[in-house]
Design an enzyme around this catalytic site. Structure first.
Site, short mmCIF file in Angstrom:
data_model
loop_
_atom_site.label_atom_id
_atom_site.label_comp_id
_atom_site.label_asym_id
_atom_site.label_seq_id
_atom_site.Cartn_x
_atom_site.Cartn_y
_atom_site.Cartn_z
N ARG A 1 -15.04 16.82 49.79
CA ARG A 1 -15.29 17.78 51.26
C ARG A 1 -14.09 18.28 51.22
NH1 ARG A 1 -19.47 17.32 54.51
NH2 ARG A 1 -18.42 20.05 55.60
N ARG B 1 -21.33 24.56 62.99
CA ARG B 1 -22.24 23.32 62.25
C ARG B 1 -23.33 24.22 63.37
NH1 ARG B 1 -22.24 16.99 61.30
NH2 ARG B 1 -21.44 18.54 59.03
N1 NVA Z 1 -29.62 15.43 56.70
C1 NVA Z 1 -28.41 14.91 57.87
C2 NVA Z 1 -27.25 15.47 56.93
C3 NVA Z 1 -25.95 14.55 57.28
C4 NVA Z 1 -24.64 14.91 57.45
C5 NVA Z 1 -28.59 15.81 59.05
O1 NVA Z 1 -28.99 16.54 58.86
O2 NVA Z 1 -28.45 15.26 60.02
N1 CP Z 2 -21.80 14.33 55.31
C1 CP Z 2 -21.27 15.11 56.72
O1 CP Z 2 -21.28 16.42 56.65
O2 CP Z 2 -21.15 14.16 57.83
P1 CP Z 2 -20.47 14.42 59.17
O3 CP Z 2 -21.72 14.86 59.35
O4 CP Z 2 -19.75 13.75 59.42
O5 CP Z 2 -19.85 15.72 59.17
#
Ligand code: NVA
Ligand code: CP
Length: 332
Positions: A315, A118
């Site tokens: 998920r 991420r």
């Molecule tokens: N669009 C949001 C999704 C979080 C899961 C973000 O990127 O913060």
């Molecule tokens: N929806 C999602 O990706 O949640 P988190 O940011 O908690 O991982």
């Protein structure tokens, strides 16, 4: 694929290394397999049936942004398949002290079997993948969130796309209408690629200045162009939709724009009026975390059409199928 990325130590006959960096990386046929496999994996989880297909394998998880669902779903999922997990963040690794992403990829991928990242720019995960000996999964970038849409579509199938025997029929998705209300962000980009890949209609309603960027979402081969329709009025976008979905007004990394976004997005709150014009059996989804009273009314997210808790749980089931597929190929 860069031949240098093939490890000399890979066992004979091992499938070639594939990455999952955006939704368009897989074909419709591969998604149909993954949905069906996820249903089996979920059923085994629910019946306490062991599914140790990834015994002795290790997942590295790298988080450069916060997470609850992605962390828990990947970590629990890997343990449930008999594997183990290494958790790294920017703050507690050399990534936060400017070690190049390419060097990090070379090192991490020699000691683990699969990597989930991420991070911020998509170019970062692409650089990591180009230097990785093992499959890399996008756990969210500024541009895409493919694991989330994989879970969302599986959830839609579970609720609306089953045959007379209760089995998922992935062909259900063809021709359906999904409405996106809100920011033209990583989720919206991924929905666009999903619509192009799986043959459903996407409607997108964003405030002016926050439109979906085709240069990001549409693949180099043009996949995604023409797969969606823009609506300036979110209520009109919801008419007769099978699924209405939204996300936060301010994604991670864009917090400095918070105040401007609050003003711009005020009319893009999914409310009971929007759900009332959608199909009578329409579902509501949100990737979470949610802000009740901003992008969605509490009556909607906590109401009967909302499937957000199944969506969050799924998920884990779809990502178990995804990791297994990337490491072992098709199992049936
Ligand atoms: N669009 C949001 C999704 C979080 C899961 C973000 O990127 O913060
Ligand atoms: N929806 C999602 O990706 O949640 P988190 O940011 O908690 O991982």
């Amino acid at each position: 694929m860069n031949p240098k990325a093939i490890p000399s130590t890979l066992p004979q006959g091992a499938p070639p290394v594939r990455h999952y960096l955006q939704f368009a990386d897989f074909t419709e046929d591969e998604y149909h397999y993954l949905f069906t496999r996820a249903a089996l994996i979920k059923q085994k989880f629910k019946t306490f049936t062991r599914h140790h297909t990834l015994g002795d394998r290790t997942l590295a998880m790298i988080f450069e942004k916060a997470s609850t669902r992605t962390r828990v779903s990947f970590e629990a999922g890997m343990y449930q398949m008999g594997g183990s997990v290494v958790h790294l963040t920017t703050g507690d690794s050399q990534l936060g002290r400017a070690e190049p992403i390419e060097d990090s990829a070379k090192v991490i991928s020699r000691m683990t079997d699969i990597v989930m990242i991420r991070t911020f720019e998509q170019t970062k995960i692409e650089s990591f993948a180009a230097n990785s000996r093992v499959p890399v999964i996008n756990g969210l970038t500024n541009e895409f969130h493919p694991c989330q849409i994989l879970a969302d579509l599986f959830t839609l199938l579970e609720h609306r796309g089953t045959d007379a025997n209760g089995q998922i029929d992935p062909n259900y998705l063809r021709g359906k209408t999904v409405t996106w209300v809100g920011d033209g962000n990583n989720m919206a980009n991924t929905w666009l690629q999903a619509a192009a890949t799986l043959g459903f209609h996407l409607r997108v309603s964003t405030p002016s200045g926050y439109e979906l960027d085709e240069k990001v979402a549409v693949t180099p081969h043009g996949m995604g162009a023409g797969s969606y329709k823009i609506y300036s009025n979110p209520l009109e976008a919801c008419a007769d939709a099978d699924l209405v979905t939204t996300d936060v007004w301010t994604s991670m990394g864009y917090e400095a724009e918070n105040e401007a976004r609050r003003k711009a997005f005020a009319a893009w709150c999914v409310d009971t009026e929007m759900m009332a014009v959608a199909k009578a059996d329409a579902l509501f989804m949100h990737c979470l975390p949610a802000h009740r009273g901003e992008e969605v009314q509490a009556e909607v997210i906590d109401g009967p059409q909302s499937v957000v808790w199944d969506e969050a749980e799924n998920r884990m089931h779809v990502q178990k199928a995804l990791m297994e597929y990337l490491l072992l190929g098709r199992k049936d």
